[in-house]
Write a protein that holds these residues in place. Structure first.
Motif, mmCIF file in Angstrom:
data_model
loop_
_atom_site.group_PDB
_atom_site.id
_atom_site.type_symbol
_atom_site.label_atom_id
_atom_site.label_comp_id
_atom_site.label_asym_id
_atom_site.label_seq_id
_atom_site.Cartn_x
_atom_site.Cartn_y
_atom_site.Cartn_z
ATOM 1 N N SER A 112 0.840 -1.191 0.000
ATOM 2 C CA SER A 112 0.000 0.000 0.000
ATOM 3 C C SER A 112 0.880 1.247 0.000
ATOM 4 N N TYR A 113 0.294 2.364 -0.373
ATOM 5 C CA TYR A 113 1.022 3.640 -0.291
ATOM 6 C C TYR A 113 1.487 3.900 1.139
ATOM 7 N N ASP A 263 -2.769 2.706 -4.238
ATOM 8 C CA ASP A 263 -2.789 4.116 -3.836
ATOM 9 C C ASP A 263 -4.043 4.428 -2.989
ATOM 10 N N ARG A 264 -4.139 5.681 -2.527
ATOM 11 C CA ARG A 264 -5.248 6.109 -1.656
ATOM 12 C C ARG A 264 -6.617 5.819 -2.264
ATOM 13 N N ASP A 265 -6.731 5.999 -3.566
ATOM 14 C CA ASP A 265 -8.036 5.830 -4.225
ATOM 15 C C ASP A 265 -8.308 4.387 -4.646
ATOM 16 N N GLY A 266 -7.399 3.459 -4.236
ATOM 17 C CA GLY A 266 -7.603 2.058 -4.575
ATOM 18 C C GLY A 266 -7.000 1.646 -5.898
ATOM 19 N N SER A 267 -6.486 2.607 -6.667
ATOM 20 C CA SER A 267 -5.862 2.275 -7.952
ATOM 21 C C SER A 267 -4.455 1.716 -7.735
ATOM 22 N N LYS A 269 -0.529 1.520 -8.743
ATOM 23 C CA LYS A 269 0.488 2.379 -9.359
ATOM 24 C C LYS A 269 1.862 1.729 -9.241
#
Length: 400
Positions: A112-113, A263-267, A269
């Motif tokens: 995760s980020y 990332d924070r939005d679930g995408s 990267k």
């Protein structure tokens, strides 16, 4: 000392009993106890410098299937420098770099980020296929270890991570009396990835250098095949130019090995990968340091930091008690018990580059004060054991 009298690191290593070379393993080092102590002290020094930065130390296999290096891009760009093996009808190599293996550990679970930056360090044994004609002591070898680390980060974290590494490098080199010089090495002709990602990486390194107020020059087309880098050079005591540390910014291996984070939005990267080595090859660094100091290593790195020279056997008990007290304060100390004259013992201690020479005789036993000769001084002076311990510990602490 004139340059004609300067010794090669191989001669210094032989005289100080640090390491040896043998026909059975060309390009590899047989470390003796005193040399291995120097090696381990440098490793512990780097560990200590980074312990507050949340580095996680790992260890990965030396023998790896070639497929990993095909995926990472090393086989195409570095294959000719690799030792290749056939095992159970499959193709393997001795690893030439730690980065693909570090990437596998990154990939071992979903990241995760919040996990980034993830800083993985490794003192891994590497092998590179150097021609026998270019092998040279510790300076050009086939088997070596880098004080390696790979930092997996978001694009937004690049700047901070590079600045931290520039600061770390400057601190480490200052403690060894070196003044670092910085170079930005740009995209080589033979490189992975598109030119746009390279330009982005080069601009990120340039920005970090400028904002750290670090003067630097450009090394055109001298980057690694997977990314631009900052090379750090020093001049030694003989005014020779050595490239030691490197900080590399890599957008390509995360792409080729399909590294991801959520990332924070679930995408999903791609992280970026920062490669760093402060000493570079530990073998090569020790060789450079031995020639730079001509074996007069700073107290904290000296295999023997103090030696006690009893005038005769009559002072054995006092000598042993004194040495034990000093040793209990984590000072590396030995006793010269040989049946030799005091002058011969002093001469031999100076030859071995021992920082502190302690003479014990009747006068010292009665007064409780030691007669001390420091490596860079000619005269003996009196000092209590407690004051001597405090002085040596201060030298070790200050890295002088």
């Amino acid at each position: 000392m004139s340059k004609s009298n300067l010794k090669d690191h191989r001669e210094i290593g032989r005289e100080l009993d640090l390491f040896s070379f043998h026909q059975y393993a060309p390009g590899a080092i047989f470390w003796h106890p005193k040399g291995w102590l120097i090696y381990r002290t440098l490793v512990d020094f780097i560990r200590g410098k980074t312990e507050g930065e949340n580095y996680l130390e790992i260890s990965t296999p030396v023998m790896i299937k070639n497929q990993l290096f095909v995926e990472s891009g090393h086989f195409e760009h570095f294959g000719e420098n690799m030792f290749k093996l056939k095992v159970d009808k499959e193709d393997y190599s001795l690893k030439p770099m730690n980065c693909p293996e570090s990437a596998l550990i990154y990939k071992s679970k979903t990241r995760s980020y919040n996990d980034l930056p993830l800083r993985l360090s490794e003192f891994g044994t590497l092998h590179r296929r150097e021609l026998s004609g270019v092998l040279g002591g510790l300076l050009r070898v086939r088997q070596f270890t880098i004080d390696d680390a790979h930092i997996f980060a978001t694009s937004e974290q690049i700047h901070t991570e590079i600045q931290k590494l520039l600061k770390l490098t400057a601190e480490v080199y200052k403690s060894l009396g070196f003044k670092p010089r910085f170079y930005l090495a740009t995209r080589p002709d033979k490189a992975m990835g598109d030119k746009e990602s390279w330009k982005e990486a080069e601009k990120a390194l340039e920005k970090a250098l400028k904002e750290s107020k670090v003067a630097f020059d450009i090394k055109p087309k001298d980057g690694a095949f997977y990314g631009p880098k900052i090379d750090i050079h020093i001049y030694d005591s003989q005014d020779r130019d050595w490239q030691l540390a490197t900080i590399q910014l890599d957008f390509q291996i995360p792409q080729s090995m399909k590294l991801e984070y959520v990332d924070r939005d679930g995408s999903k990267k791609r992280p970026v990968m920062v490669h760093r080595g402060i000493f570079g090859s530990l073998e090569r660094f020790i060789g450079i340091l031995l020639e730079h100091t001509q074996g007069n290593l700073p107290v904290w790195l000296s295999p023997i930091q103090a030696i006690v020279l009893p005038v005769s056997d009559k002072f054995t008990d006092f000598t042993q008690k004194t040495a034990q007290k000093i040793k209990s304060n984590r000072v590396r100390i030995e006793i010269d018990k040989r049946n030799e004259t005091l002058q011969a013992k002093i001469r031999d201690a100076l030859f071995l580059k021992i920082p502190y020479i302690l003479v014990v005789g009747e006068k010292e036993q009665k007064s409780g004060k030691l007669s001390i000769r420091e490596r860079n001084q000619k005269d003996l002076r009196q000092m209590t054991t407690d004051k001597l311990i405090a002085k040596i510990k201060a030298d070790i602490e200050k890295k002088v």
